[in-house]
Design a protein around this motif. Structure first.
Motif, PDB file in Angstrom:
ATOM      1  N   LYS A  53       0.845  -1.192   0.000  1.00  0.00           N
ATOM      2  CA  LYS A  53       0.000   0.000   0.000  1.00  0.00           C
ATOM      3  C   LYS A  53       0.886   1.250   0.000  1.00  0.00           C
ATOM      4  O   LYS A  53       1.529   1.570   1.001  1.00  0.00           O
ATOM      5  CB  LYS A  53      -0.915  -0.004   1.227  1.00  0.00           C
ATOM      6  CG  LYS A  53      -2.056  -1.003   1.112  1.00  0.00           C
ATOM      7  CD  LYS A  53      -3.038  -0.854   2.260  1.00  0.00           C
ATOM      8  CE  LYS A  53      -4.329  -1.591   2.031  1.00  0.00           C
ATOM      9  NZ  LYS A  53      -4.234  -2.934   1.549  1.00  0.00           N
TER      10      LYS A  53
ATOM     11  N   HIS B 163      -0.622   2.465  -5.893  1.00  0.00           N
ATOM     12  CA  HIS B 163      -2.012   2.813  -6.236  1.00  0.00           C
ATOM     13  C   HIS B 163      -2.045   3.421  -7.633  1.00  0.00           C
ATOM     14  O   HIS B 163      -2.907   3.082  -8.464  1.00  0.00           O
ATOM     15  CB  HIS B 163      -2.579   3.790  -5.201  1.00  0.00           C
ATOM     16  CG  HIS B 163      -4.049   4.018  -5.374  1.00  0.00           C
ATOM     17  ND1 HIS B 163      -4.555   4.942  -6.264  1.00  0.00           N
ATOM     18  CD2 HIS B 163      -5.115   3.420  -4.799  1.00  0.00           C
ATOM     19  CE1 HIS B 163      -5.877   4.895  -6.227  1.00  0.00           C
ATOM     20  NE2 HIS B 163      -6.239   3.976  -5.354  1.00  0.00           N
TER      21      HIS B 163
ATOM     22  N   TRP C 161      -4.086   5.648   1.238  1.00  0.00           N
ATOM     23  CA  TRP C 161      -5.477   5.897   1.609  1.00  0.00           C
ATOM     24  C   TRP C 161      -5.960   7.251   1.093  1.00  0.00           C
ATOM     25  O   TRP C 161      -7.122   7.409   0.719  1.00  0.00           O
ATOM     26  CB  TRP C 161      -5.677   5.747   3.125  1.00  0.00           C
ATOM     27  CG  TRP C 161      -5.638   4.287   3.506  1.00  0.00           C
ATOM     28  CD1 TRP C 161      -4.659   3.653   4.233  1.00  0.00           C
ATOM     29  CD2 TRP C 161      -6.579   3.270   3.127  1.00  0.00           C
ATOM     30  NE1 TRP C 161      -4.936   2.311   4.331  1.00  0.00           N
ATOM     31  CE2 TRP C 161      -6.106   2.052   3.669  1.00  0.00           C
ATOM     32  CE3 TRP C 161      -7.749   3.263   2.396  1.00  0.00           C
ATOM     33  CZ2 TRP C 161      -6.781   0.841   3.483  1.00  0.00           C
ATOM     34  CZ3 TRP C 161      -8.439   2.067   2.204  1.00  0.00           C
ATOM     35  CH2 TRP C 161      -7.948   0.872   2.752  1.00  0.00           C
ATOM     36  N   LEU C 162      -5.048   8.210   1.040  1.00  0.00           N
ATOM     37  CA  LEU C 162      -5.408   9.507   0.453  1.00  0.00           C
ATOM     38  C   LEU C 162      -5.846   9.307  -1.011  1.00  0.00           C
ATOM     39  O   LEU C 162      -6.867   9.833  -1.451  1.00  0.00           O
ATOM     40  CB  LEU C 162      -4.203  10.470   0.520  1.00  0.00           C
ATOM     41  CG  LEU C 162      -4.426  11.842  -0.111  1.00  0.00           C
ATOM     42  CD1 LEU C 162      -5.380  12.686   0.744  1.00  0.00           C
ATOM     43  CD2 LEU C 162      -3.106  12.590  -0.273  1.00  0.00           C
ATOM     44  N   GLU C 163      -5.054   8.489  -1.737  1.00  0.00           N
ATOM     45  CA  GLU C 163      -5.404   8.199  -3.138  1.00  0.00           C
ATOM     46  C   GLU C 163      -6.779   7.521  -3.233  1.00  0.00           C
ATOM     47  O   GLU C 163      -7.576   7.850  -4.096  1.00  0.00           O
ATOM     48  CB  GLU C 163      -4.332   7.312  -3.798  1.00  0.00           C
ATOM     49  CG  GLU C 163      -3.031   8.025  -4.128  1.00  0.00           C
ATOM     50  CD  GLU C 163      -3.173   9.095  -5.215  1.00  0.00           C
ATOM     51  OE1 GLU C 163      -4.205   9.133  -5.906  1.00  0.00           O
ATOM     52  OE2 GLU C 163      -2.246   9.903  -5.353  1.00  0.00           O
ATOM     53  N   VAL C 164      -7.013   6.584  -2.307  1.00  0.00           N
ATOM     54  CA  VAL C 164      -8.309   5.873  -2.327  1.00  0.00           C
ATOM     55  C   VAL C 164      -9.453   6.862  -2.094  1.00  0.00           C
ATOM     56  O   VAL C 164     -10.418   6.900  -2.848  1.00  0.00           O
ATOM     57  CB  VAL C 164      -8.324   4.739  -1.269  1.00  0.00           C
ATOM     58  CG1 VAL C 164      -9.712   4.129  -1.142  1.00  0.00           C
ATOM     59  CG2 VAL C 164      -7.287   3.665  -1.627  1.00  0.00           C
ATOM     60  N   PHE C 165      -9.313   7.705  -1.046  1.00  0.00           N
ATOM     61  CA  PHE C 165     -10.407   8.619  -0.698  1.00  0.00           C
ATOM     62  C   PHE C 165     -10.594   9.713  -1.748  1.00  0.00           C
ATOM     63  O   PHE C 165     -11.700  10.219  -1.918  1.00  0.00           O
ATOM     64  CB  PHE C 165     -10.186   9.229   0.690  1.00  0.00           C
ATOM     65  CG  PHE C 165     -10.381   8.228   1.793  1.00  0.00           C
ATOM     66  CD1 PHE C 165     -11.571   7.500   1.890  1.00  0.00           C
ATOM     67  CD2 PHE C 165      -9.387   7.986   2.731  1.00  0.00           C
ATOM     68  CE1 PHE C 165     -11.749   6.556   2.896  1.00  0.00           C
ATOM     69  CE2 PHE C 165      -9.556   7.038   3.736  1.00  0.00           C
ATOM     70  CZ  PHE C 165     -10.741   6.315   3.814  1.00  0.00           C
ATOM     71  N   MET C 166      -9.527  10.069  -2.434  1.00  0.00           N
ATOM     72  CA  MET C 166      -9.627  11.182  -3.381  1.00  0.00           C
ATOM     73  C   MET C 166      -9.909  10.718  -4.813  1.00  0.00           C
ATOM     74  O   MET C 166      -9.846  11.517  -5.752  1.00  0.00           O
ATOM     75  CB  MET C 166      -8.316  12.001  -3.368  1.00  0.00           C
ATOM     76  CG  MET C 166      -8.024  12.674  -2.049  1.00  0.00           C
ATOM     77  SD  MET C 166      -9.413  13.674  -1.441  1.00  0.00           S
ATOM     78  CE  MET C 166      -9.241  15.112  -2.461  1.00  0.00           C
ATOM     79  N   GLN C 167     -10.238   9.427  -4.977  1.00  0.00           N
ATOM     80  CA  GLN C 167     -10.409   8.875  -6.330  1.00  0.00           C
ATOM     81  C   GLN C 167     -11.414   9.673  -7.183  1.00  0.00           C
ATOM     82  O   GLN C 167     -11.157   9.945  -8.350  1.00  0.00           O
ATOM     83  CB  GLN C 167     -10.869   7.424  -6.247  1.00  0.00           C
ATOM     84  CG  GLN C 167      -9.901   6.503  -6.913  1.00  0.00           C
ATOM     85  CD  GLN C 167     -10.056   5.051  -6.467  1.00  0.00           C
ATOM     86  OE1 GLN C 167     -10.938   4.706  -5.687  1.00  0.00           O
ATOM     87  NE2 GLN C 167      -9.196   4.211  -6.959  1.00  0.00           N
TER      88      GLN C 167
END
Ligand SMILES: C[S@@+](CC[C@H](N)C(=O)[O-])C[C@H]1O[C@@H](n2cnc3c(N)ncnc32)[C@H](O)[C@@H]1O
Length: 251
Positions: free
Chosen positions: A26, A31, A223-229
Motif C-alpha cells: 500500500k 495505487h 489511503w489519500l489516493e483511495v479517498f480522493m479517487q
C-alpha cells in the motif's frame, strides 16, 4: 551517449525493481500504477485483432491485456533488454490463441513486418522519457489500422503537484540520469493529436498526486489516493487518453 541511450541505461538499471510498482504494497505509487493497469484493461477489454505495446516495461499491463485471448497477435517492444526479458516471463499465461512476438527496439525505429497494422497500440509511461510527442503520434499512426486506437498515458504538466515536484527535482533528475523528463499539458497533447490527423476519443484523469506523499507516509498516501479517487477523476495528475484514427491526413 545520446539521450535515448541514457534512457535505456536508466531502465536497464531499474528493471529488477520496476515490477514492485505493481505490487500489492500500500503506497501512493502502487495505487498509481495499479490504477493505470485497471483503467487500460477496462479501455481495451472489448478490443481484438493485433496489439502493439510500444514500451512494455516489465509487462504487467500487457499480460493483463492479453489474458482474455481476444488478440490474435501481440508485439511487445521495449528499448531495454532486461525490462523486455522480465516481460517475457510474464507471458506464460497468455492463451495459445495469441501469438506473442518481442522487439528490442527504440520505438521510433520500429517498423512492423509486411506493413502490418495494429488495432490497439499501448503507449504507457513512455512519453515522459522520449518527448517528441507529435513525431511519436505520426509514427504510431502509420502503424494503426483505420478506426484502431492508441492508448496514451502521461503525467500532466499543468497539475499543481507535478509542477511542484518538477520545480524541486528536475535539475536533480538531469544530474542523476543525464536526461530530462518531458512534461505535457492536456492542451499540448490536444494540439499534437490534431496536427497528427488523429482525434481524442476520451480522456480519463486519475491519481491525486500529493507531492512526495510516499516519502511522508506510504500507507497514508495510499489511503489519500483511495479517498480522493472521485476528485482525481476530475483533475488528477495523470491522464489516459484514447486516440483514434479515422483516416484523416495531416494538416
Ligand atoms: C515508465 S516505463 C513504462 C513501462 C510500462 N509501459 C508501464 O506502463 O508500466 C517506460 C518504458 O519505456 C521504455 N522506453 C524508453 N524509451 C523508449 C524508446 N525510445 N523506445 C522503446 N521503449 C522505450 C523503457 O525501457 C521502459 O521500459
Amino acid at each position: 551517449m545520446n539521450s535515448t541511450e541514457k534512457v535505456k541505461v536508466h531502465f536497464d538499471s531499474l528493471s529488477t525493481s520496476y515490477e514492485k510498482n505493481y505490487s500489492e504494497d500500500k503506497s501512493g505509487k502502487t495505487h498509481d500504477f495499479r490504477t493505470r493497469l485497471r483503467l487500460v484493461t477496462q479501455i481495451i477489454e472489448q478490443d481484438s485483432g493485433a496489439l502493439l505495446d510500444c514500451a512494455c516495461g516489465t509487462g504487467e499491463i500487457t499480460a493483463q491485456a492479453l489474458k482474455s485471448g481476444n488478440f490474435t497477435t501481440a508485439i511487445l517492444s521495449d528499448i531495454s533488454a532486461p525490462m523486455l526479458d522480465i516481460a517475457k516471463t510474464r507471458m506464460t499465461e497468455v492463451p495459445v490463441s495469441t501469438t506473442v512476438h518481442y522487439q528490442l527496439k527504440d520505438i521510433f525505429k520500429y517498423e512492423p513486418d509486411t506493413g502490418m497494422k495494429f488495432d490497439v497500440i499501448l503507449c504507457l509511461g513512455l512519453l515522459a522519457h522520449t518527448g517528441s510527442l507529435q513525431a511519436l503520434l505520426i509514427h504510431l499512426k502509420s502503424m494503426l489500422r483505420t478506426d484502431g486506437k492508441i492508448v496514451l498515458q502521461s503525467s500532466l504538466a499543468s497539475h499543481w503537484g507535478i509542477r511542484f515536484v518538477r520545480l524541486l527535482t528536475s535539475k536533480i533528475y538531469v544530474k542523476k540520469h543525464r536526461y530530462g523528463i518531458n512534461y505535457y499539458t492536456i492542451k499540448d497533447i490536444e494540439n499534437c493529436v490534431r496536427l497528427s490527423g488523429l482525434e481524442i476519443k476520451s480522456c480519463q484523469r486519475y491519481n491525486f498526486g500529493w507531492p512526495f506523499g510516499d516519502k511522508i507516509t506510504r500507507v497514508g498516501n495510499y489511503w489519500l489516493e483511495v479517498f480522493m479517487q472521485g476528485f482525481s477523476a476530475e483533475c488528477g495528475s495523470d491522464a489516459i487518453l484514447v486516440i483514434t484514427h479515422h483516416g484523416k491526413t495531416v494538416e
